[in-house]
Design a protein around this motif. Structure first.
Motif, PDB file in Angstrom:
ATOM      1  N   VAL A 121      -7.708   1.768   2.194  1.00 47.19           N
ATOM      2  CA  VAL A 121      -6.430   1.715   2.904  1.00 47.19           C
ATOM      3  C   VAL A 121      -6.384   0.408   3.683  1.00 47.19           C
ATOM      4  O   VAL A 121      -7.191   0.189   4.594  1.00 47.19           O
ATOM      5  N   SER A 159      -5.716   4.002  -3.287  1.00 48.68           N
ATOM      6  CA  SER A 159      -5.599   2.892  -2.329  1.00 48.68           C
ATOM      7  C   SER A 159      -4.194   2.819  -1.747  1.00 48.68           C
ATOM      8  O   SER A 159      -3.254   3.439  -2.251  1.00 48.68           O
ATOM      9  N   SER A 160      -4.063   2.027  -0.676  1.00 47.45           N
ATOM     10  CA  SER A 160      -2.777   1.907   0.007  1.00 47.45           C
ATOM     11  C   SER A 160      -2.662   0.530   0.634  1.00 47.45           C
ATOM     12  O   SER A 160      -3.625   0.026   1.219  1.00 47.45           O
ATOM     13  N   SER A 218       0.505  -2.625   2.212  1.00 52.81           N
ATOM     14  CA  SER A 218       1.854  -3.107   2.457  1.00 52.81           C
ATOM     15  C   SER A 218       1.834  -4.617   2.311  1.00 52.81           C
ATOM     16  O   SER A 218       0.971  -5.279   2.882  1.00 52.81           O
ATOM     17  N   ALA A 231      -2.034   6.061  -5.617  1.00 48.75           N
ATOM     18  CA  ALA A 231      -1.954   4.807  -4.857  1.00 48.75           C
ATOM     19  C   ALA A 231      -0.597   4.719  -4.156  1.00 48.75           C
ATOM     20  O   ALA A 231       0.375   5.372  -4.550  1.00 48.75           O
ATOM     21  N   GLN A 232      -0.551   3.879  -3.117  1.00 47.36           N
ATOM     22  CA  GLN A 232       0.694   3.728  -2.355  1.00 47.36           C
ATOM     23  C   GLN A 232       0.909   2.258  -2.027  1.00 47.36           C
ATOM     24  O   GLN A 232       0.007   1.580  -1.514  1.00 47.36           O
ATOM     25  N   ASN A 236       3.915  -0.395  -0.200  1.00 47.54           N
ATOM     26  CA  ASN A 236       5.183  -0.697   0.450  1.00 47.54           C
ATOM     27  C   ASN A 236       5.422  -2.199   0.279  1.00 47.54           C
ATOM     28  O   ASN A 236       4.683  -3.018   0.818  1.00 47.54           O
ATOM     29  N   SER A 281       1.538   8.585  -7.405  1.00 47.47           N
ATOM     30  CA  SER A 281       1.664   7.314  -6.689  1.00 47.47           C
ATOM     31  C   SER A 281       3.013   7.238  -5.980  1.00 47.47           C
ATOM     32  O   SER A 281       3.978   7.923  -6.347  1.00 47.47           O
TER      33      SER A 281
END
Length: 448
Positions: A169, A201-202, A204, A238-239, A241, A266
């Motif tokens: 993250v 995982s993440s 931005s 997964a993410q 932004n 996701s």
């Protein structure tokens, strides 16, 4: 036809000249997979044609002014740290990489705030092990082939790369900064981006297109053409932004494509803001490649004078329990022309899908125009879907109400326009970027 003087033969010649520019200035590549990727793209360019208004997907966007210019591949330009700092967000001072005219600039890039579980840098500096993983992703997105994407692949020199290892993250926002420097000749700039979020995982990140004029009595800033391609891959759970900001010069051209593939569970969010360029076009293609996948698309276009801004999106929900929400807003003033075409496909396998799509448009002058076409194509029978579009002007009763509370007419108009834009800007997760864009919208409102 866009331009009566640009027949089919002339278009083929024009595209071939652009291809020759890309090939003449492209570096020698040792990796066999990159050689094959570029070779296949060259073949595609030769088979494809440039779009005109006779093509359904381009019938509202006139590219004739672009085709009248003879572009040369952009050369490296010197940008100081002081200038770069104008564009770099405070939250990303140690998690930002910088490209100038499409070329990576290591001395302006700083990723010291990021752990070794994430790679943020350029393609050419990847280790051999990392490069072996790239083969699975680079240039492998599904979707329609088009001349501009193939041209980018045929001539890209390098790429911005974000790679996040499984179950990591990333708390720090990442910025990919692409600065275009105008010169005394029309130039072609072709940024390329690859983002891979592995399982669980993440992150931005901000994809920011800024511009720099050269102030000189000798140099007359000519138009430039940014032809960008971004590929994003989300593995299971997964993410991402993703904030995409386009603020090119007022006489420039910007054509961008973002292709996203999402695996099971996701979540992908895109916050798109288009403010610059004489003519801009962004195409979003999202493939939901697994169950319980979420896609959220937020967009704001603000144009005036003679600007043209075109947003096309296509979301393919191919599995059960998919979710997609799209809200795109346009604020159009002067003689500007906005275009929105959003497609959501819900085939038979995509049961228990939820999809909403709304395009809201605010016209501030009698000569402002919008062509809007939200589309839902549904063959599944157990879904909850809606779509729509609105076109309006500032409401007289709302202006009257604000004036009755002590505001003059000008301030009342500004307040309503700012509120219209705020619904999108407030969704951007980076505070300084949100504030910067809010100020930009306010300044443009005042100037109008």
């Amino acid at each position: 036809m866009n331009n009566p003087t640009l027949d089919k033969t002339s278009q083929e010649t024009y595209l071939d000249n652009l291809l020759q520019q890309c090939q003449a200035n492209s570096p020698v590549i040792d990796a066999e997979y990159l050689q094959n990727l570029r070779k296949n793209a060259v073949s595609q360019v030769k088979e494809l044609s440039l779009p005109t208004r006779r093509d359904e997907e381009w019938r509202f966007t006139d590219l004739s002014e672009l085709y009248q210019l003879e572009f040369k591949t952009a050369k490296p330009e010197k940008v100081t740290q002081q200038i770069a700092d104008i564009f770099i967000l405070p939250e990303a001072q140690k998690s930002c990489i910088v490209f100038v005219n499409g070329q990576y600039v290591s001395e302006l890039s700083n990723v010291s705030a990021l752990s070794t579980d994430i790679y943020v840098g350029n393609l050419n500096n990847l280790s051999d092990t990392q490069k072996s993983k790239i083969v699975k992703y680079l240039g492998k997105q599904e979707g329609e082939k088009d001349a501009f994407t193939a041209l980018n692949t045929a001539g890209f020199k390098d790429a911005a790369v974000i790679w996040v290892n499984p179950n990591i993250v990333v708390e720090t926002p990442i910025q990919l900064l692409f600065i275009a420097v105008a010169s005394d000749t029309p130039t072609l700039i072709q940024p390329r981006t690859l983002v891979v979020a592995e399982k669980g995982s993440s992150l931005s990140f901000v994809e920011y297109y800024g511009r720099l004029e050269q102030c000189s009595d000798v140099i007359q800033n000519q138009p430039y053409f940014t032809n960008s391609v971004t590929e994003i891959w989300l593995e299971d759970n997964a993410q991402i932004n993703h904030s995409r900001i386009q603020r090119e010069l007022a006489n420039s051209f910007h054509i961008g494509k973002s292709a996203i593939t999402q695996n099971q569970d996701s979540r992908y969010t895109c916050n798109e803001v288009n403010l610059g360029a004489k003519l801009s076009r962004h195409t979003l293609q999202i493939l939901q490649n697994g169950n319980q996948t979420e896609t959220h698309l937020n967009g704001l276009t603000m144009i005036d004078n003679q600007q043209i801004s075109d947003t096309h999106s296509a979301v393919l929900l191919n599995h059960p329990y998919g979710v997609t929400n799209q809200l795109h807003k346009c604020i159009i003033d002067g003689n500007a022309h906005g275009v929105f075409n959003g497609k959501i496909f819900v085939p038979k396998p995509a049961q228990v899908t939820s999809a909403t799509q709304l395009n809201r448009n605010l016209l501030l002058s009698s000569k402002a125009r919008i062509n809007t076409k939200p589309e839902l194509q549904i063959t599944a029978d157990n879904v909850k879907c809606s779509h729509g579009a609105t076109i309006s002007q500032l409401e007289a009763d709302e202006l009257f109400y604000l004036q009755s509370r002590g505001l003059n007419e000008t301030d009342a108009r500004h307040l309503l326009i700012d509120a219209f834009a705020a619904e999108i800007l407030e969704r951007i997760p980076v505070n300084s970027l949100q504030e910067r864009l809010t100020q930009c919208v306010a300044c443009r409102t005042v100037d109008a």
